[in-house]
Design a protein around this motif. Structure first.
Motif, PDB file in Angstrom:
ATOM      1  N   SER A 201      -4.903  -7.630   5.489  1.00  0.00           N
ATOM      2  CA  SER A 201      -5.966  -8.684   4.924  1.00  0.00           C
ATOM      3  C   SER A 201      -6.196  -8.911   3.492  1.00  0.00           C
ATOM      4  O   SER A 201      -6.809  -9.935   3.132  1.00  0.00           O
ATOM      5  CB  SER A 201      -7.391  -8.213   5.704  1.00  0.00           C
ATOM      6  N   THR A 202      -5.579  -8.039   2.777  1.00  0.00           N
ATOM      7  CA  THR A 202      -5.676  -8.227   1.208  1.00  0.00           C
ATOM      8  C   THR A 202      -4.445  -9.152   0.709  1.00  0.00           C
ATOM      9  O   THR A 202      -4.622  -9.505  -0.453  1.00  0.00           O
ATOM     10  CB  THR A 202      -5.456  -6.747   0.270  1.00  0.00           C
ATOM     11  N   GLY A 203      -3.532  -9.415   1.564  1.00  0.00           N
ATOM     12  CA  GLY A 203      -2.537 -10.162   1.199  1.00  0.00           C
ATOM     13  C   GLY A 203      -1.130  -9.256   0.949  1.00  0.00           C
ATOM     14  O   GLY A 203      -0.097  -9.903   0.535  1.00  0.00           O
ATOM     15  N   ALA A 204      -1.261  -8.120   1.302  1.00  0.00           N
ATOM     16  CA  ALA A 204      -0.208  -7.242   0.721  1.00  0.00           C
ATOM     17  C   ALA A 204       0.767  -7.252   2.159  1.00  0.00           C
ATOM     18  O   ALA A 204       0.289  -7.531   2.908  1.00  0.00           O
ATOM     19  CB  ALA A 204      -0.730  -5.535   0.904  1.00  0.00           C
ATOM     20  N   GLU A 205       2.088  -6.956   1.723  1.00  0.00           N
ATOM     21  CA  GLU A 205       3.041  -7.270   2.763  1.00  0.00           C
ATOM     22  C   GLU A 205       3.753  -5.939   3.088  1.00  0.00           C
ATOM     23  O   GLU A 205       4.311  -6.066   4.176  1.00  0.00           O
ATOM     24  CB  GLU A 205       3.871  -8.161   2.159  1.00  0.00           C
TER      25      GLU A 205
ATOM     26  N   VAL B 150      -8.331   3.838   5.499  1.00  0.00           N
ATOM     27  CA  VAL B 150      -7.832   2.487   5.285  1.00  0.00           C
ATOM     28  C   VAL B 150      -6.907   1.916   6.375  1.00  0.00           C
ATOM     29  O   VAL B 150      -5.754   2.363   6.439  1.00  0.00           O
ATOM     30  CB  VAL B 150      -7.416   2.195   3.673  1.00  0.00           C
ATOM     31  N   SER B 151      -7.171   0.990   7.283  1.00  0.00           N
ATOM     32  CA  SER B 151      -6.308   0.579   8.283  1.00  0.00           C
ATOM     33  C   SER B 151      -5.072  -0.307   7.858  1.00  0.00           C
ATOM     34  O   SER B 151      -5.202  -1.098   6.845  1.00  0.00           O
ATOM     35  CB  SER B 151      -7.136  -0.353   9.347  1.00  0.00           C
ATOM     36  N   ALA B 152      -4.027  -0.359   8.687  1.00  0.00           N
ATOM     37  CA  ALA B 152      -3.007  -1.566   8.334  1.00  0.00           C
ATOM     38  C   ALA B 152      -3.335  -2.550   8.249  1.00  0.00           C
ATOM     39  O   ALA B 152      -3.268  -3.572   7.617  1.00  0.00           O
ATOM     40  CB  ALA B 152      -1.935  -1.368   9.219  1.00  0.00           C
ATOM     41  N   GLU B 153      -4.666  -2.896   9.358  1.00  0.00           N
ATOM     42  CA  GLU B 153      -5.112  -4.368   9.322  1.00  0.00           C
ATOM     43  C   GLU B 153      -5.769  -4.779   8.111  1.00  0.00           C
ATOM     44  O   GLU B 153      -5.511  -5.723   7.680  1.00  0.00           O
ATOM     45  CB  GLU B 153      -6.068  -4.558  10.618  1.00  0.00           C
ATOM     46  N   MET B 154      -6.523  -4.040   7.559  1.00  0.00           N
ATOM     47  CA  MET B 154      -7.314  -3.890   6.212  1.00  0.00           C
ATOM     48  C   MET B 154      -6.229  -4.121   5.180  1.00  0.00           C
ATOM     49  O   MET B 154      -6.346  -5.070   4.314  1.00  0.00           O
ATOM     50  CB  MET B 154      -8.226  -2.566   6.006  1.00  0.00           C
ATOM     51  N   VAL B 155      -5.390  -3.384   5.014  1.00  0.00           N
ATOM     52  CA  VAL B 155      -3.948  -3.543   4.087  1.00  0.00           C
ATOM     53  C   VAL B 155      -3.702  -4.940   4.086  1.00  0.00           C
ATOM     54  O   VAL B 155      -3.519  -5.725   3.000  1.00  0.00           O
ATOM     55  CB  VAL B 155      -3.172  -2.373   4.194  1.00  0.00           C
TER      56      VAL B 155
ATOM     57  N   ALA C 152       0.819  -1.308   0.004  1.00  0.00           N
ATOM     58  CA  ALA C 152       0.011   0.029   0.049  1.00  0.00           C
ATOM     59  C   ALA C 152       0.874   1.162   0.029  1.00  0.00           C
ATOM     60  O   ALA C 152       2.133   1.152   0.187  1.00  0.00           O
ATOM     61  CB  ALA C 152      -1.102  -0.015   1.264  1.00  0.00           C
ATOM     62  N   GLN C 153       0.244   2.375  -0.364  1.00  0.00           N
ATOM     63  CA  GLN C 153       1.148   3.577  -0.289  1.00  0.00           C
ATOM     64  C   GLN C 153       0.813   4.431   0.964  1.00  0.00           C
ATOM     65  O   GLN C 153       1.615   5.631   0.992  1.00  0.00           O
ATOM     66  CB  GLN C 153       0.540   4.592  -1.716  1.00  0.00           C
TER      67      GLN C 153
END
Ligand code: PGA
Length: 252
Positions: free
Chosen positions: A87-91, A80-85, A65-66
């Motif tokens: 949960s997408t599979g982003a690292e 958009v929370s860190a947890e949401m990020v 994420a940016q």
């Protein structure tokens, strides 16, 4: 051995369909033509995260994420929370980009909250620092960057600091076509590494990847990456074309 990393920062570019296409094109080129020892990351808009995760080989390409929210959750419309990020599979998550600091009033205080939440949720922060033209012209870049580090990531415990990637991005070189010279990049990267060594010790400093950002392109990547303290790049404009992005990855 610290990692070599090339991370794209797509900023506010590409609609979802274009983004998926670009991610797939990067995935194909990286699979065929990139050296295995270079970590490749795509920093995409929030709306693209889960689809880009599905579109690339995530064993080879990391998705980032940016930005993320400074709060864990709750009544923060549009955030958009860190947890949401996560949960997408982003690292990864890019934090403290100069555009966020400049246009959205992001302060060290906000960044400390974001860093803590990103780390708590298992994301790797790509922490950005860097000075304006005015600061560079006054030859005050070292003190300026040192202060940015001291107010944010130097507050972290060593175990968390070790998880970070740092991106040095002189604001005067971002999107301007004006790149820091190879000597300027090496000089400030070495300075950043020495301040990390003074704070956390030589071993931590040696293991920290410090990326250069600011008009990095295939034609100058090789020279920049040849420097001993430049461990890769955070790439804006040139990350929007798969061939150019690959050309930068192959600058190592
Ligand atoms: P640029 O952007 O490569 O377009 O200069 C770099 C960045 O802001 O991350």
């Amino acid at each position: 051995m610290r990692k070599k990393i090339v991370a794209g920062n797509w900023k506010c570019n590409t609609n979802l369909q274009e983004g998926i296409e670009l991610a797939k094109a990067v995935d194909t080129l990286v699979a065929k033509e990139a050296a295995d020892d270079v970590v490749v990351v795509l920093g995409v808009p929030f709306t693209h995260l889960s689809k880009v995760v599905e579109s690339v080989n995530t064993n080879r390409i990391g998705v980032s994420a940016q930005n993320c929210a400074a709060e864990a959750k709750g009544a923060f419309t549009g955030e958009v929370s860190a947890e949401m990020v996560k949960s997408t599979g982003a690292e990864y998550v890019i934090l403290g980009h100069s555009e966020r600091r400049e246009y959205y009033g992001e302060t060290s205080e906000t960044l400390n909250k974001k860093l803590a939440l990103a780390l708590k949720n298992g994301l790797t922060p790509i922490y950005c620092c860097g000075e304006s033209l005015e600061v560079r012209e006054a030859e005050a870049q070292n003190e300026f960057v040192k202060k940015q580090l001291e107010e944010t990531i130097f507050n972290l415990p060593e175990s968390d600091f070790r998880k970070l990637v740092i991106a040095y991005e002189p604001i005067w070189a971002i999107g301007t076509g004006k790149t820091a010279s190879s000597e300027q990049a090496q000089e400030i990267h070495a300075f950043i590494r020495s301040t990390i060594a003074a704070k956390f010790g030589d071993e931590v400093a040696e293991e920290t990847s410090i990326l250069y950002g600011g008009s990095c392109k295939p034609s100058n990547a090789k020279e920049l990456f040849a420097n001993k303290d430049v461990d890769g790049g955070l790439i804006g404009g040139a990350a929007l074309k798969a061939e150019d992005f690959l050309g930068i990855i192959n600058g190592f």
